[in-house]
Design an enzyme around this catalytic site. Structure first.
Site, PDB file in Angstrom:
ATOM      1  CB  CYS A   1      -0.972  -0.040   1.170  1.00  0.00           C
ATOM      2  SG  CYS A   1      -2.369   1.050   0.945  1.00  0.00           S
TER       3      CYS A   1
ATOM      4  NE  ARG B   1      -9.439   5.190   3.300  1.00  0.00           N
ATOM      5  CZ  ARG B   1      -8.174   5.650   3.316  1.00  0.00           C
ATOM      6  NH1 ARG B   1      -7.954   6.937   3.072  1.00  0.00           N
ATOM      7  NH2 ARG B   1      -7.150   4.859   3.549  1.00  0.00           N
TER       8      ARG B   1
ATOM      9  CG  HIS C   1      -3.166  -3.375   4.473  1.00  0.00           C
ATOM     10  ND1 HIS C   1      -1.942  -2.804   4.738  1.00  0.00           N
ATOM     11  CD2 HIS C   1      -3.886  -2.422   3.817  1.00  0.00           C
ATOM     12  CE1 HIS C   1      -1.921  -1.563   4.266  1.00  0.00           C
ATOM     13  NE2 HIS C   1      -3.086  -1.302   3.712  1.00  0.00           N
TER      14      HIS C   1
END
Ligand code: GLN
Length: 238
Positions: free
Chosen positions: A93, A127, A190
């Protein structure tokens, strides 16, 4: 065999969702196989071990990326040379974004990248958040989750790490997730991603062993638990 050197970039600033777990997973999988391993954290101002075998960096908030920005950019020539020399990178990320050319935040702040990966990232209001999995040609299915405002566009100098479902991944539009160039791998996953993607973890180790000219045969491990965790995770709603 000299210990495999895992270099961990900015463990304080770039660990927003526990991506340090990727370092722990690699270290344990090497220790379980009685392969020597050394972990070297690199904080702001620390020297960068250019003899690294695997470089790892995690996710970070826009502010943290700004905090390390100048230090990271100053390492650009070293990082590009390491990538050109086949060093393995796993960038998650925020670190993935900063291995590119630039990350322009939603507020218009430009965070300079180091140009290791031919990608650019621009922050957007919506997002991309939620569980995600990615099918890859090199390491099977990767399982994790994403949470980023930055939408990444790939240039001709990289290929996607894999394909993902609509509305997810690099930009929510082109069905791609992550980017690969030589042994450099960036991804938005993640998790830590390696905890539920054991084949991916071993693929990184094999890349490092091959670069050293060492045999890349790895003793099989009992991966029933991470594989069960991956099955549970992919069955979960986004
Ligand atoms: N701050 C960056 C973004 O929001 C990266 C976030 C992260 O590392 N999870 O896109």
């Amino acid at each position: 065999m000299n210990p495999l050197k895992l270099v961990h970039l900015y463990p304080r600033e770039m660990n927003i969702y526990g991506d340090t777990g990727n370092v722990l997973v690699l270290r344990k999988r090497l220790e379980w196989r009685r392969l020597p391993v050394e972990v070297v954290p690199v904080q702001v101002g620390d020297p960068l071990p250019t003899d690294a075998d695997i470089v790892l960096g995690g996710g970070g908030q826009d502010a943290a990326q700004g905090d390390i920005g100048a230090d990271f950019a100053a390492r650009g020539a070293e990082l590009r040379a390491m990538a050109d020399d086949g060093v393995v990178f796993l960038a998650i990320c925020g670190t993935y974004q900063m291995l590119g050319h630039e990350f322009v935040t939603l507020e218009g702040r430009r965070i300079e990248g180091v140009g290791v990966l031919d990608v650019v990232t621009h922050g957007r209001p919506e997002r991309l958040i939620g569980n995600n999995s990615v099918e890859t040609p090199d390491a099977g299915r990767l399982v994790g989750y994403e949470n980023h405002s930055g939408l990444t566009t790939l240039g001709s100098g990289v290929r996607p790490l894999g394909t993902t479902q609509p509305g997810r991944g690099n930009n929510g539009k082109d069905g791609t997730e992550g980017a690969v160039r030589d042994n450099v791998i960036g991804t938005y996953l993640h998790g830590p991603v390696l905890a539920k993607s054991p084949r991916f973890a071993d693929d990184l180790v094999r890349r490092a062993l091959r670069r050293r000219g060492e045999a890349d045969e790895l003793e099989p491990l009992d991966d029933s638990l991470p594989e069960l965790a991956a099955r549970v995770a992919v069955a979960r709603p986004r």
